[in-house]
Design a protein around this motif. Structure first.
Motif, PDB file in Angstrom:
ATOM      1  N   GLY A   1       0.899  -1.385   0.081  1.00 50.14           N
ATOM      2  CA  GLY A   1      -0.174   0.013   0.124  1.00 50.14           C
ATOM      3  C   GLY A   1       0.828   1.217  -0.015  1.00 50.14           C
ATOM      4  N   GLY A   2       0.261   2.197   0.199  1.00 46.63           N
ATOM      5  CA  GLY A   2       0.960   3.569  -0.022  1.00 46.63           C
ATOM      6  C   GLY A   2       0.589   4.562   1.242  1.00 46.63           C
ATOM      7  N   THR A   3      -0.143   4.173   2.238  1.00 43.57           N
ATOM      8  CA  THR A   3      -0.219   4.993   3.446  1.00 43.57           C
ATOM      9  C   THR A   3       1.086   4.914   4.270  1.00 43.57           C
ATOM     10  OG1 THR A   3      -2.598   4.679   3.285  1.00 43.57           O
ATOM     11  CG2 THR A   3      -1.638   5.639   5.326  1.00 43.57           C
ATOM     12  N   MET A   4       2.019   6.059   3.841  1.00 46.19           N
ATOM     13  CA  MET A   4       3.457   5.778   4.370  1.00 46.19           C
ATOM     14  C   MET A   4       3.477   6.047   5.980  1.00 46.19           C
ATOM     15  SD  MET A   4       4.693   5.239   1.922  1.00 46.19           S
ATOM     16  CE  MET A   4       6.144   5.067   2.563  1.00 46.19           C
ATOM     17  N   MET A   5       2.577   6.781   6.698  1.00 48.38           N
ATOM     18  CA  MET A   5       2.304   7.039   8.039  1.00 48.38           C
ATOM     19  C   MET A   5       2.075   5.650   8.575  1.00 48.38           C
ATOM     20  SD  MET A   5       2.463   8.967  10.729  1.00 48.38           S
ATOM     21  CE  MET A   5       2.023  10.600   9.874  1.00 48.38           C
ATOM     22  N   TYR A   6       1.459   4.770   7.915  1.00 56.28           N
ATOM     23  CA  TYR A   6       1.238   3.306   8.605  1.00 56.28           C
ATOM     24  C   TYR A   6       2.454   2.714   8.804  1.00 56.28           C
ATOM     25  CZ  TYR A   6      -4.134   3.525   8.272  1.00 56.28           C
ATOM     26  OH  TYR A   6      -5.429   3.762   8.374  1.00 56.28           O
ATOM     27  N   TYR A   7       3.125   2.708   7.467  1.00 58.15           N
ATOM     28  CA  TYR A   7       4.440   2.124   7.298  1.00 58.15           C
ATOM     29  C   TYR A   7       5.427   2.552   8.537  1.00 58.15           C
ATOM     30  CZ  TYR A   7       3.676  -0.210   2.971  1.00 58.15           C
ATOM     31  OH  TYR A   7       3.118  -0.950   2.161  1.00 58.15           O
ATOM     32  N   LYS A   8       5.507   3.762   8.749  1.00 57.23           N
ATOM     33  CA  LYS A   8       6.202   4.614   9.744  1.00 57.23           C
ATOM     34  C   LYS A   8       5.883   4.166  11.087  1.00 57.23           C
ATOM     35  CE  LYS A   8       7.705   9.080  11.374  1.00 57.23           C
ATOM     36  NZ  LYS A   8       9.081   9.200  11.048  1.00 57.23           N
ATOM     37  N   ALA A   9       4.691   3.986  11.508  1.00 59.22           N
ATOM     38  CA  ALA A   9       4.376   3.417  12.615  1.00 59.22           C
ATOM     39  C   ALA A   9       4.638   2.063  13.072  1.00 59.22           C
ATOM     40  CB  ALA A   9       2.676   3.548  12.985  1.00 59.22           C
ATOM     41  N   LEU A  10       4.585   1.157  12.139  1.00 62.66           N
ATOM     42  CA  LEU A  10       4.991  -0.153  12.258  1.00 62.66           C
ATOM     43  C   LEU A  10       6.744  -0.272  12.521  1.00 62.66           C
ATOM     44  CD1 LEU A  10       3.178  -2.258   9.481  1.00 62.66           C
ATOM     45  CD2 LEU A  10       3.108  -2.478  11.768  1.00 62.66           C
ATOM     46  N   ILE A  11       7.430   0.632  11.543  1.00 60.79           N
ATOM     47  CA  ILE A  11       8.867   0.486  11.503  1.00 60.79           C
ATOM     48  C   ILE A  11       9.312   0.999  12.797  1.00 60.79           C
ATOM     49  CG2 ILE A  11      10.907   1.135  10.698  1.00 60.79           C
ATOM     50  CD1 ILE A  11       9.324   0.956   7.953  1.00 60.79           C
ATOM     51  N   GLU A  12       8.968   2.341  13.269  1.00 59.00           N
ATOM     52  CA  GLU A  12       9.496   3.242  14.519  1.00 59.00           C
ATOM     53  C   GLU A  12       8.578   2.879  15.718  1.00 59.00           C
ATOM     54  OE1 GLU A  12       9.743   6.975  13.086  1.00 59.00           O
ATOM     55  OE2 GLU A  12      10.958   6.443  11.560  1.00 59.00           O
ATOM     56  N   GLY A  13       7.544   2.354  15.661  1.00 58.30           N
ATOM     57  CA  GLY A  13       6.630   2.353  16.882  1.00 58.30           C
ATOM     58  C   GLY A  13       5.767   3.669  17.038  1.00 58.30           C
TER      59      GLY A  13
ATOM     60  N   GLY B   1      13.097  10.138   1.470  1.00 54.86           N
ATOM     61  CA  GLY B   1      13.755   9.992   2.777  1.00 54.86           C
ATOM     62  C   GLY B   1      13.680   8.839   3.451  1.00 54.86           C
ATOM     63  N   TRP B   2      13.241   7.867   2.837  1.00 56.95           N
ATOM     64  CA  TRP B   2      13.099   6.543   3.405  1.00 56.95           C
ATOM     65  C   TRP B   2      14.408   5.791   3.364  1.00 56.95           C
ATOM     66  CZ3 TRP B   2       8.318   6.332   5.523  1.00 56.95           C
ATOM     67  CH2 TRP B   2       7.949   4.872   6.203  1.00 56.95           C
ATOM     68  N   GLU B   3      14.593   5.104   4.507  1.00 54.54           N
ATOM     69  CA  GLU B   3      16.031   4.300   4.712  1.00 54.54           C
ATOM     70  C   GLU B   3      15.715   2.969   4.118  1.00 54.54           C
ATOM     71  OE1 GLU B   3      17.702   4.619   8.306  1.00 54.54           O
ATOM     72  OE2 GLU B   3      18.031   6.875   8.205  1.00 54.54           O
ATOM     73  N   ASN B   4      16.709   2.223   3.642  1.00 52.46           N
ATOM     74  CA  ASN B   4      16.798   0.800   3.462  1.00 52.46           C
ATOM     75  C   ASN B   4      15.587   0.363   2.384  1.00 52.46           C
ATOM     76  OD1 ASN B   4      18.979   0.580   5.175  1.00 52.46           O
ATOM     77  ND2 ASN B   4      17.475   0.303   6.998  1.00 52.46           N
ATOM     78  N   VAL B   5      15.443   1.007   1.449  1.00 53.09           N
ATOM     79  CA  VAL B   5      14.248   0.662   0.592  1.00 53.09           C
ATOM     80  C   VAL B   5      14.928   0.535  -1.051  1.00 53.09           C
ATOM     81  CG1 VAL B   5      13.680   2.925  -0.161  1.00 53.09           C
ATOM     82  CG2 VAL B   5      12.202   1.223  -0.398  1.00 53.09           C
ATOM     83  N   HIS B   6      14.392  -0.692  -1.222  1.00 48.81           N
ATOM     84  CA  HIS B   6      15.410  -1.368  -2.766  1.00 48.81           C
ATOM     85  C   HIS B   6      14.068  -0.576  -3.794  1.00 48.81           C
ATOM     86  CE1 HIS B   6      17.958  -3.848  -1.114  1.00 48.81           C
ATOM     87  NE2 HIS B   6      16.871  -4.294  -0.198  1.00 48.81           N
ATOM     88  N   GLN B   7      14.653   0.123  -5.010  1.00 50.48           N
ATOM     89  CA  GLN B   7      13.811   0.647  -5.841  1.00 50.48           C
ATOM     90  C   GLN B   7      13.606  -0.120  -6.962  1.00 50.48           C
ATOM     91  OE1 GLN B   7      12.535   3.897  -5.365  1.00 50.48           O
ATOM     92  NE2 GLN B   7      13.503   4.131  -3.515  1.00 50.48           N
ATOM     93  N   LEU B   8      12.202   0.033  -7.319  1.00 43.86           N
ATOM     94  CA  LEU B   8      11.833  -0.807  -8.429  1.00 43.86           C
ATOM     95  C   LEU B   8      11.119   0.085  -9.572  1.00 43.86           C
ATOM     96  CD1 LEU B   8      10.123  -3.890  -6.538  1.00 43.86           C
ATOM     97  CD2 LEU B   8      12.321  -3.925  -7.543  1.00 43.86           C
ATOM     98  N   ASP B   9      11.374  -0.319 -10.889  1.00 43.64           N
ATOM     99  CA  ASP B   9      10.788   0.621 -11.900  1.00 43.64           C
ATOM    100  C   ASP B   9       9.269  -0.236 -12.253  1.00 43.64           C
ATOM    101  OD1 ASP B   9      10.027   2.497 -14.095  1.00 43.64           O
ATOM    102  OD2 ASP B   9      11.225   1.346 -15.470  1.00 43.64           O
ATOM    103  N   THR B  10       8.187   0.491 -12.502  1.00 42.15           N
ATOM    104  CA  THR B  10       7.176   0.152 -12.703  1.00 42.15           C
ATOM    105  C   THR B  10       7.078  -0.772 -13.966  1.00 42.15           C
ATOM    106  OG1 THR B  10       5.750   1.678 -11.595  1.00 42.15           O
ATOM    107  CG2 THR B  10       4.663   0.610 -13.348  1.00 42.15           C
TER     108      THR B  10
END
Length: 317
Positions: free
Chosen positions: A109-121, A291-300
């Motif tokens: 998904g694309g709701t970045m706040m959700y990912y941030k909450a999972l990763i950082e608490g 600004g995201w760390e440790n992410v692998h980029q993929l081209d659509t």
């Protein structure tokens, strides 16, 4: 990474994050992954949680859901609200269940706040209080959101800089937190809960050319119109209990179509504003990801995205 940290990380169960802006091809790749890896999908999308909002959210269709069932979609009525804390709790429970059965959680998904909450608490923010929210909304109706934003600037200048005056959802939350705790959101957010207990491999899929993404967004919205988006919003509107201040109706496209049905915009204006709002959403998502760390980029449009993800997901670091 030092030896001790590496050993600890590799002892954790695996999880995959597939992020990216709207209309970038996340669902298609996620289904391919489920067909080639022992994955189960958890949706990370603040719009897909709502029932009866299928077309405008680009929700996976019935065929796609048979191929790859998604957790955390269709879990709420559009009249309900859903906090980041509730998502984190639900997602971690789903991840634990998937891991217990020997599968890999694939969060898409694309709701970045959700990912941030999972990763950082998360910080120890209070649960939402509907009475407080209604009082804030009533005040906004009387004096306007700009005045409430000025009030926020006095009690929490850091949050006021981050939150736009035209973002009532986040503005209400910041004021609500202060009224419930007598502490600013900035102050409370300085304390975090434990981070996610998984060895996470993160991927971002997007077209390399921003113009191509814009074209995909416009084409997808036209497809939504062609497949009955207006009728979908009319049905929601005719319920009588939904309104523009709800997070569900403020989703991109829904707000603009609602205002068109109210007579605020003609059809062409609605279309242009919906596409523009979706582009702005994609821009915000890409800003997060830059600004995201440790992410692998993929081209659509790459033909080897599946191979790349499988190879990297099997690596040990």
């Amino acid at each position: 990474m030092n030896k001790i940290k590496e050993t600890t990380l590799n002892a954790l169960p695996p999880a995959l994050f597939l992020m990216g802006p709207t209309a970038s091809g996340k669902t298609g790749l996620a289904i391919e992954l489920c067909e080639n890896l022992p994955c189960e999908i958890i949706s990370v999308d603040s719009a897909l949680i709502y029932r009866d909002m299928d077309i405008g959210t680009a929700k996976p269709n019935a065929t796609e859901l048979i191929k790859a069932p998604h957790r955390l979609i269709n879990i709420l009525d559009p009249a309900q609200r859903y906090s980041v804390a509730e998502f984190r709790n639900d997602a971690l429970l789903a991840m634990q269940d998937i891991t217990t059965r020997g599968k890999i959680p694939l969060l898409v998904g694309g709701t970045m706040m959700y990912y941030k909450a999972l990763i950082e608490g998360l910080s120890p923010l209070p649960e939402s209080d509907q009475n407080v929210r209604k009082t804030i909304e009533a005040t906004a109706d009387e004096v306007g959101w700009d005045v409430l934003h000025q009030q926020l600037a006095e009690i929490d200048p850091t949050s006021a800089k981050r939150i736009h005056p035209n973002d009532p959802q986040r503005l209400i939350r910041a004021l609500e937190v202060y009224q419930l705790t007598n502490r600013s959101m900035t102050d409370l957010m300085a304390t975090k809960s434990d981070p996610i207990p998984y060895n996470v491999k993160q991927f971002c899929i997007a077209p390399e050319d921003r113009k191509v993404l814009h074209q995909r967004i416009a084409r997808r919205f036209q497809l939504m119109i062609d497949t009955g988006f207006q009728a979908e919003v009319e049905k929601l509107k005719n319920r009588g209990d939904l309104h523009l201040n709800l997070p569900s109706i403020r989703c991109v496209g829904y707000r603009q179509m609602w205002q068109h049905l109210d007579g605020d915009y003609d059809f062409n204006e609605m279309f242009e504003k919906s596409v523009a709002a979706t582009r702005q959403l994609a821009k915000r998502q890409l800003t997060w990801l830059r600004g995201w760390e440790n992410v692998h980029q993929l081209d659509t449009f790459s033909t080897d995205n599946l191979t790349k993800v499988i190879k990297l997901s099997e690596s040990q670091s």
